[in-house]
Structure formats: structure tokens, C-alpha cells
Design an enzyme around this catalytic site. Structure first.
Site, PDB file in Angstrom:
ATOM      1  N   ARG A  27      -1.097  -1.316   9.410  1.00 42.18           N
ATOM      2  CA  ARG A  27      -0.886  -0.929   8.010  1.00 42.18           C
ATOM      3  C   ARG A  27      -0.562  -2.152   7.145  1.00 42.18           C
ATOM      4  NH1 ARG A  27       2.446  -1.695   3.893  1.00 42.18           N
ATOM      5  NH2 ARG A  27       4.200  -1.640   5.339  1.00 42.18           N
ATOM      6  N   ASP A  28       0.593  -2.743   7.345  1.00 39.45           N
ATOM      7  CA  ASP A  28       1.001  -3.850   6.467  1.00 39.45           C
ATOM      8  C   ASP A  28       0.061  -5.033   6.634  1.00 39.45           C
ATOM      9  OD1 ASP A  28       2.456  -5.438   4.738  1.00 39.45           O
ATOM     10  OD2 ASP A  28       4.383  -4.983   5.631  1.00 39.45           O
ATOM     11  N   HIS A 219      12.599  -5.812   8.170  1.00 37.21           N
ATOM     12  CA  HIS A 219      11.139  -5.968   7.974  1.00 37.21           C
ATOM     13  C   HIS A 219      10.951  -7.318   7.283  1.00 37.21           C
ATOM     14  CE1 HIS A 219       7.133  -4.130   6.605  1.00 37.21           C
ATOM     15  NE2 HIS A 219       7.249  -5.135   5.769  1.00 37.21           N
ATOM     16  N   HIS A 221       8.767 -10.546   6.281  1.00 37.75           N
ATOM     17  CA  HIS A 221       7.542 -11.332   6.147  1.00 37.75           C
ATOM     18  C   HIS A 221       7.934 -12.783   6.414  1.00 37.75           C
ATOM     19  CE1 HIS A 221       4.619  -8.318   4.629  1.00 37.75           C
ATOM     20  NE2 HIS A 221       5.736  -7.649   4.452  1.00 37.75           N
ATOM     21  N   CYS A 252       1.056  -8.876   1.110  1.00 40.43           N
ATOM     22  CA  CYS A 252       1.281  -7.658   0.332  1.00 40.43           C
ATOM     23  C   CYS A 252       0.425  -7.777  -0.908  1.00 40.43           C
ATOM     24  CB  CYS A 252       2.753  -7.488  -0.040  1.00 40.43           C
ATOM     25  SG  CYS A 252       3.017  -6.060  -1.118  1.00 40.43           S
ATOM     26  N   ASN A 261       3.774 -10.240   8.090  1.00 42.16           N
ATOM     27  CA  ASN A 261       5.052 -10.046   8.769  1.00 42.16           C
ATOM     28  C   ASN A 261       5.144 -11.042   9.903  1.00 42.16           C
ATOM     29  OD1 ASN A 261       4.081  -7.159   7.871  1.00 42.16           O
ATOM     30  ND2 ASN A 261       6.297  -7.123   7.966  1.00 42.16           N
TER      31      ASN A 261
HETATM   32  P1  HMG Z   1      -0.577   6.007 -10.489  1.00 39.03           P
HETATM   33  O1  HMG Z   1      -1.852   5.352 -10.953  1.00 39.03           O
HETATM   34  O2  HMG Z   1       0.642   5.821 -11.320  1.00 39.03           O
HETATM   35  O3  HMG Z   1      -0.675   7.565 -10.234  1.00 39.03           O
HETATM   36  O4  HMG Z   1      -0.312   5.504  -9.010  1.00 39.03           O
HETATM   37  P2  HMG Z   1      -1.734   8.671 -10.481  1.00 39.03           P
HETATM   38  O5  HMG Z   1      -1.070   9.937 -10.032  1.00 39.03           O
HETATM   39  O6  HMG Z   1      -2.256   8.577 -11.889  1.00 39.03           O
HETATM   40  O7  HMG Z   1      -2.919   8.345  -9.460  1.00 39.03           O
HETATM   41  C1  HMG Z   1      -3.950   7.433  -9.705  1.00 39.03           C
HETATM   42  C2  HMG Z   1      -5.188   7.886  -8.945  1.00 39.03           C
HETATM   43  O8  HMG Z   1      -4.923   7.851  -7.554  1.00 39.03           O
HETATM   44  C3  HMG Z   1      -5.589   9.318  -9.246  1.00 39.03           C
HETATM   45  O9  HMG Z   1      -6.979   9.396  -9.076  1.00 39.03           O
HETATM   46  C4  HMG Z   1      -4.937  10.111  -8.162  1.00 39.03           C
HETATM   47  O10 HMG Z   1      -5.596  11.316  -7.877  1.00 39.03           O
HETATM   48  C5  HMG Z   1      -5.034   9.160  -6.986  1.00 39.03           C
HETATM   49  P3  HMG Z   1      -7.951   9.723 -10.346  1.00 39.03           P
HETATM   50  O11 HMG Z   1      -7.432  11.004 -10.906  1.00 39.03           O
HETATM   51  O12 HMG Z   1      -7.758   8.537 -11.289  1.00 39.03           O
HETATM   52  O13 HMG Z   1      -9.326   9.785  -9.730  1.00 39.03           O
HETATM   53  N1  HMG Z   1      -3.950   9.328  -6.023  1.00 39.03           N
HETATM   54  C6  HMG Z   1      -4.112   9.453  -4.703  1.00 39.03           C
HETATM   55  N2  HMG Z   1      -5.210   9.464  -3.918  1.00 39.03           N
HETATM   56  C7  HMG Z   1      -5.014   9.604  -2.599  1.00 39.03           C
HETATM   57  N3  HMG Z   1      -3.784   9.709  -2.026  1.00 39.03           N
HETATM   58  C8  HMG Z   1      -2.675   9.681  -2.772  1.00 39.03           C
HETATM   59  C9  HMG Z   1      -2.816   9.546  -4.167  1.00 39.03           C
HETATM   60  N4  HMG Z   1      -1.933   9.492  -5.175  1.00 39.03           N
HETATM   61  C10 HMG Z   1      -2.640   9.361  -6.302  1.00 39.03           C
HETATM   62  N5  HMG Z   1      -1.478   9.772  -2.198  1.00 39.03           N
HETATM   63  C11 HMG Z   1       0.731   5.583  -6.833  1.00 39.03           C
HETATM   64  C12 HMG Z   1       0.905   5.813  -8.327  1.00 39.03           C
HETATM   65  C13 HMG Z   1       2.102   5.630  -6.200  1.00 39.03           C
HETATM   66  C14 HMG Z   1      -0.178   6.687  -6.287  1.00 39.03           C
HETATM   67  C15 HMG Z   1       0.069   4.199  -6.637  1.00 39.03           C
HETATM   68  O14 HMG Z   1       0.822   3.252  -7.315  1.00 39.03           O
HETATM   69  C16 HMG Z   1      -0.033   3.796  -5.190  1.00 39.03           C
HETATM   70  O15 HMG Z   1      -0.737   4.429  -4.407  1.00 39.03           O
HETATM   71  N6  HMG Z   1       0.685   2.735  -4.811  1.00 39.03           N
HETATM   72  C17 HMG Z   1       0.699   2.264  -3.428  1.00 39.03           C
HETATM   73  C18 HMG Z   1       0.733   0.769  -3.410  1.00 39.03           C
HETATM   74  C19 HMG Z   1       0.761   0.295  -1.984  1.00 39.03           C
HETATM   75  O16 HMG Z   1       0.282   0.938  -1.071  1.00 39.03           O
HETATM   76  N7  HMG Z   1       1.364  -0.904  -1.793  1.00 39.03           N
HETATM   77  C20 HMG Z   1       1.431  -1.527  -0.501  1.00 39.03           C
HETATM   78  C21 HMG Z   1       2.351  -0.808   0.444  1.00 39.03           C
HETATM   79  S1  HMG Z   1       4.084  -1.119   0.156  1.00 39.03           S
HETATM   80  C22 HMG Z   1       4.381  -2.541   1.060  1.00 39.03           C
HETATM   81  O17 HMG Z   1       3.479  -3.133   1.605  1.00 39.03           O
HETATM   82  C23 HMG Z   1       5.805  -2.975   1.191  1.00 39.03           C
HETATM   83  C24 HMG Z   1       6.388  -2.701   2.589  1.00 39.03           C
HETATM   84  O18 HMG Z   1       5.614  -3.310   3.600  1.00 39.03           O
HETATM   85  C25 HMG Z   1       7.814  -3.258   2.652  1.00 39.03           C
HETATM   86  C26 HMG Z   1       7.834  -4.717   2.190  1.00 39.03           C
HETATM   87  O19 HMG Z   1       7.311  -5.592   2.862  1.00 39.03           O
HETATM   88  O20 HMG Z   1       8.358  -4.916   1.098  1.00 39.03           O
HETATM   89  C27 HMG Z   1       6.454  -1.201   2.887  1.00 39.03           C
HETATM   90 MG    MG Z   2       5.729  -5.409   4.188  1.00 39.26          MG
END
Ligand code: HMG
Ligand code: MG
Length: 313
Positions: A27-28, A219, A221, A252, A261
Site C-alpha cells: 500500500r504505502d 510508522h 519513513h 507519499c 518507509n
Molecule cells: P474529495 O475530492 O474531497 O471528495 O476527496 P469527494 O467526495 O468529492 O470525492 C471525489 C471523487 O472521488 C468523487 O468522484 C467520489 O465519488 C470519489 P466523482 O463524483 O468526481 O466522479 N470517491 C471515491 N471513489 C472510490 N472510493 C472512495 C471514494 N471517495 C470518493 N472511497 C477523499 C476526499 C478523502 C475521498 C480524497 O481526498 C482521498 O481519497 N484521499 C486519499 C489520499 C491518499 O490516499 N493519500 C495517501 C494515503 S495516506 C498516507 O500515505 C499516510 C500514511 O502512510 C501515514 C504516513 O506516512 O503519514 C497512512
Molecule cells: Mg506512510
């Protein structure tokens, strides 16, 4: 191999006897790849990893494909992988829609993810910390109703790419929010790898005042090369769950310049050397790291992986 048969060495009194590794490479790690990684490769990676003795693998994300296209095939990955008994398969869920997809795909653990930094919350999930809490409370309740585990991941506990320093109070506030939602486990993430050992020890100790130490995880990086030192420091104050990524995959998409990581191989080498049990076979992980590095056409990001592979040829 001599260097990993050191289980008889004395262990520092403060170090844990056992550590749980959460493998986050699928995933990450893969989420940061620019070119589309074929679903079959993702599936094979998870299957190779689960053959190593790992008990927890973060295998997919159910986020918006508009935000992270690389993770769009989460359902296909989750439904095609071999489910090994005793392995918890986790996935990121940002909202109720994500949770519904995760439940359909029989995810064992939903991971909600917030931040200790307001700026990062906006960039990563397009809402404030307070708005995210409201959203996550619905997700948390639904996950609990479905009877699956819930984990909360807090980004930027040791620094933020947008706002710089992050106060301990903000970290503790985020821990409390996730604790109140009923998280089984909470991750303190160093998203951009800027933390250093004493800072990490201090934040971990403080966090353990509001959430049980045995359910807190680190966690890290490895952007600044501090991750192993930080793991060691965190273990000395009692932490015993750490995330790592095979071959050091990753970065990220919302934290410019962040590298992967800490590599799972490197963490295992450290833990083996300290005589700390993980139940994981380092050679299977090294082979999985070699597999994915070749599949991506990238140099292996694990120093231990590179050393052991060189020795084997
Ligand atoms: P948004 O644009 O504010 O929300 O995104 P929205 O509700 O308007 O959704 C936008 C579009 O996405 C829409 O499609 C939704 O239907 C669709 P459209 O109507 O335009 O065709 N949608 C989805 N589709 C599939 N599955 C879903 C979903 N939700 C909405 N679940 C949202 C808000 C939270 C959805 C967006 O910002 C998002 O998905 N963010 C995720 C970002 C991400 O994955 N970042 C990386 C992971 S975090 C990380 O790596 C950190 C970590 O490792 C810890 C660390 O190291 O810090 C965990
Ligand atoms: Mg991470």
C-alpha cells in the site's frame, strides 16, 4: 548466515522480547509508483509477503481513484490474494464509501488516516482535522458494527512538509480523537522521516499516557536515514509495533520528497541482531524485495536486501 544468527546476545532490559511488524509495502510503497503497477504483480507481492510469517499486511487502499490512481484496483487485489490463516489484511479507508468497498472485499482491518497537522490534512484528504473526525466517526461505527478491526494512522507526528514543526499537543489531540473512536491500534507516523531519536522517544512516551503503549505503532519513513535509530529509541520506551516496507518501497503522493518507509529487511536485521522475536523469515522477505524491485525496474531500496542478495550470488 552468520550475521542474522545472534539470538543469544544479551537483550537490553528495556527492549521488548517480541515485535509485530506491519508490512505496508503493497500500500504505502506501491501507492507512490508513478507508472501503473499491474494488479497481478501486486497480488504476487502480497502472496510472497504472507509466506514469510508476517501477521499483518497493509494490502490496499479504498481511496478516491482520482486522488491516487495507483490504488484503484484495491478490490481486485483483496479478492484475488491467497488468504493465509493468521494474517490480518488491512486497507486504508478515507470515508464510508471506502469502508463499504473494503467490507465487500473482506478486509480484516480498516485504517482511517488523519494528521497531527492541519495543512497536511487538507492536502491529503481535502478537509480539516475536525471535519475528518466527523467523517471518521461514521466509518469507525460502521467498521465496529461489521466486526472488523479498526486502526487509526496519524500523519506528521514529527514534522509536516507544509507547516514545519508539529506540537506534541497536536499529536496527543489526534491520538485522543482516534482513541475515542475505538481504534484497536494507533500509528504515529513520521510521514517525511524528519524525526530524531530523542524526539521520537518523547512523543511515544507522551502518546502512551493517553493510549496503551502495546497498541501504539511507529510508522517511520526513512527520508533522512533516521528510521532504524527511531525504532530503537521507540523500543527503549516500550513500543513494540512497527511498520515497514519491503525493499524500502514508497513515498507519499502528498508529501513531496518523502522516501519510502524503512525497509522491512533492515528492520528484521536489527531485530534479529537484538534477539527480538518477529516470527518472520528474513530470507523470504529479501526474495520478495528482489521480486518487486525487478518487477518495478528499480534498485532495491533495502541495504540489507542488497547485501544478502549479493552474498547469495
Ligand atoms: P474529495 O475530492 O474531497 O471528495 O476527496 P469527494 O467526495 O468529492 O470525492 C471525489 C471523487 O472521488 C468523487 O468522484 C467520489 O465519488 C470519489 P466523482 O463524483 O468526481 O466522479 N470517491 C471515491 N471513489 C472510490 N472510493 C472512495 C471514494 N471517495 C470518493 N472511497 C477523499 C476526499 C478523502 C475521498 C480524497 O481526498 C482521498 O481519497 N484521499 C486519499 C489520499 C491518499 O490516499 N493519500 C495517501 C494515503 S495516506 C498516507 O500515505 C499516510 C500514511 O502512510 C501515514 C504516513 O506516512 O503519514 C497512512
Ligand atoms: Mg506512510
Amino acid at each position: 548466515m552468520d550475521e542474522i544468527q545472534m539470538a543469544d546476545l544479551p537483550r537490553g532490559a528495556a527492549l521488548p522480547g517480541q515485535v509485530k511488524i506491519v508490512e505496508v509495502g503493497p500500500r504505502d510503497g506501491l501507492q507512490a509508483e508513478k507508472d501503473e503497477v499491474p494488479t497481478d504483480i501486486k497480488i504476487e507481492l502480497v502472496n510472497r509477503l504472507s509466506g514469510s510469517g508476517l501477521s499483518n499486511i497493509e494490502a490496499a487502499s479504498f481511496v478516491s481513484p482520482k486522488w491516487v490512481p495507483q490504488m484503484a484496483d484495491g478490490a481486485r487485489v483483496m479478492t484475488a490474494i491467497e488468504r493465509r490463516p493468521g494474517v490480518t489484511y488491512s486497507a486504508l479507508v478515507p470515508n464510508q464509501r471506502g469502508l463499504e468497498s473494503a467490507l465487500e472485499s473482506k478486509v480484516d482491518e480498516a485504517v482511517i488516516f488523519g494528521a497531527a497537522s492541519e495543512a497536511f490534512s487538507q492536502r491529503n484528504i481535502n478537509c480539516s482535522i475536525a471535519e475528518a473526525s466527523d467523517r471518521f466517526s461514521l466509518v469507525a461505527r460502521a467498521a465496529k458494527d461489521a466486526g472488523i478491526r479498526l486502526r487509526g494512522s496519524i500523519s506528521c507526528c514529527f514534522g509536516c512538509p507544509y507547516q514545519g514543526a508539529v506540537s506534541q499537543d497536536s499529536v496527543l489531540d489526534a491520538v485522543r480523537r482516534f482513541a475515542d473512536l475505538g481504534c484497536d491500534e494507533i500509528d504515529l507516523a513520521d510521514t517525511i522521516g524528519v524525526g530524531t531519536a530523542m524526539q521520537v522517544a518523547s512523543v511515544v512516551e507522551e502518546a502512551a499516557r493517553v493510549f496503551p503503549m502495546e497498541r501504539l505503532s511507529g510508522h517511520f519513513h526513512d527520508t533522512y536515514g533516521q528510521a532504524l535509530a527511531n525504532i530503537f529509541a521507540a523500543m527503549q520506551v516500550g513500543m513494540n509495533i512497527f511498520h515497514s516496507s519491503v525493499a524500502g518501497l514508497g513515498g507519499c503522493p502528498y508529501a513531496k520528497g518523502a522516501t519510502g518507509n524503512v525497509a522491512t529487511e533492515d528492520v528484521l536485521y536489527l531485530l534479529n541482531g537484538l534477539g527480538i522475536e518477529t516470527g518472520i523469515d528474513i530470507h523470504t522477505i529479501v526474495a520478495a524485495g528482489d521480486f518487486i524491485s525487478r518487477a518495478l525496474g528499480k534498485p532495491n531500496g533495502s541495504r540489507v536486501g542488497r547485501a544478502l542478495l549479493a552474498k547469495a550470488t
